[in-house]
Design an enzyme around this catalytic site. Structure first.
Site, short mmCIF file in Angstrom:
data_model
loop_
_atom_site.label_atom_id
_atom_site.label_comp_id
_atom_site.label_asym_id
_atom_site.label_seq_id
_atom_site.Cartn_x
_atom_site.Cartn_y
_atom_site.Cartn_z
N HIS A 19 -5.11 -7.91 -5.71
CA HIS A 19 -3.96 -8.68 -6.21
C HIS A 19 -4.13 -10.16 -5.89
O HIS A 19 -3.90 -11.02 -6.75
CB HIS A 19 -2.65 -8.20 -5.55
CG HIS A 19 -2.24 -6.82 -5.93
ND1 HIS A 19 -1.87 -5.91 -4.98
CD2 HIS A 19 -2.09 -6.21 -7.13
CE1 HIS A 19 -1.52 -4.78 -5.58
NE2 HIS A 19 -1.66 -4.94 -6.90
N LYS A 43 8.70 4.89 -8.66
CA LYS A 43 7.51 4.87 -7.82
C LYS A 43 7.79 5.14 -6.34
O LYS A 43 6.88 5.36 -5.58
CB LYS A 43 6.77 3.54 -7.97
CG LYS A 43 6.03 3.42 -9.28
CD LYS A 43 5.04 2.29 -9.24
CE LYS A 43 4.16 2.27 -10.47
NZ LYS A 43 3.16 1.21 -10.40
N SER A 135 -3.40 0.31 -4.41
CA SER A 135 -2.39 0.35 -3.35
C SER A 135 -2.14 1.78 -2.88
O SER A 135 -1.99 2.03 -1.68
CB SER A 135 -1.08 -0.28 -3.84
OG SER A 135 -1.25 -1.64 -4.08
#
Length: 167
Positions: A19, A43, A135
């Site tokens: 990122h 999520k 992630s």
């Protein structure tokens, strides 16, 4: 001349070196870069919205020092194209790691163009060093007490370890 505003959206749960690399590269393309931290209830993020915003802000603090573009972090919980319109964004910046990312993103671009064909999507390929970082996998490695230092900034690593020490 029109100000070029780029929107780099994501959940950033947590922010990874991939990122950060995209942020560093995206800021070179625009006059203003908005990092949109998504509230995505589907999520079930490990970190709260406030924690995710703080992690992103920590990372952009260094990027701001070496770039002329403005960078800001804005949370959002709306349709991406509506959010982009509210920001007067000209482009949406997305990262691609693998072919599987492309297939998903290709479909999203098609839908987004129907919603607003004045906003372009720009894809940046992940640096080879960061192509495997996700992630979801970083959280799993950390939860199982693995070394995540080559996947996330040190401040994020500390936050992740603290999260899993509590559980």
């Amino acid at each position: 001349m029109t100000k070029l505003v780029g929107l780099y959206p994501g959940t950033f749960d947590p922010v990874t070196l991939g990122h950060v690399d995209l942020m560093q590269r995206a800021v070179k393309l625009v006059d203003e870069l908005v990092i949109g931290v998504a509230i995505n209830r589907d999520k079930s993020p490990l970190f709260s919205l406030e924690e995710r915003v703080a992690m992103v802000e920590e990372q952009i603090a260094e990027i701001v020092k070496t770039n002329s573009a403005t960078i800001r972090v804005v949370p959002f919980e709306t349709l991406l194209m509506k959010f982009a319109e509210e920001l007067n964004a000209n482009i949406i910046i997305r990262g691609l790691r693998a072919v599987s990312d492309f297939e998903y993103e290709f479909q999203m671009v098609g839908m987004n163009q129907v919603l607003n064909d004045d906003i372009e999507t720009v894809f940046l390929m992940a640096d080879a060093r960061y192509q495997s970082i996700a992630s979801r996998l970083v959280k799993e490695i950390c939860r199982l007490d693995g070394d995540i230092s080559s996947f996330v900034p040190s401040g994020v690593e500390k936050r992740l370890k603290a999260k899993f020490a509590k559980s």
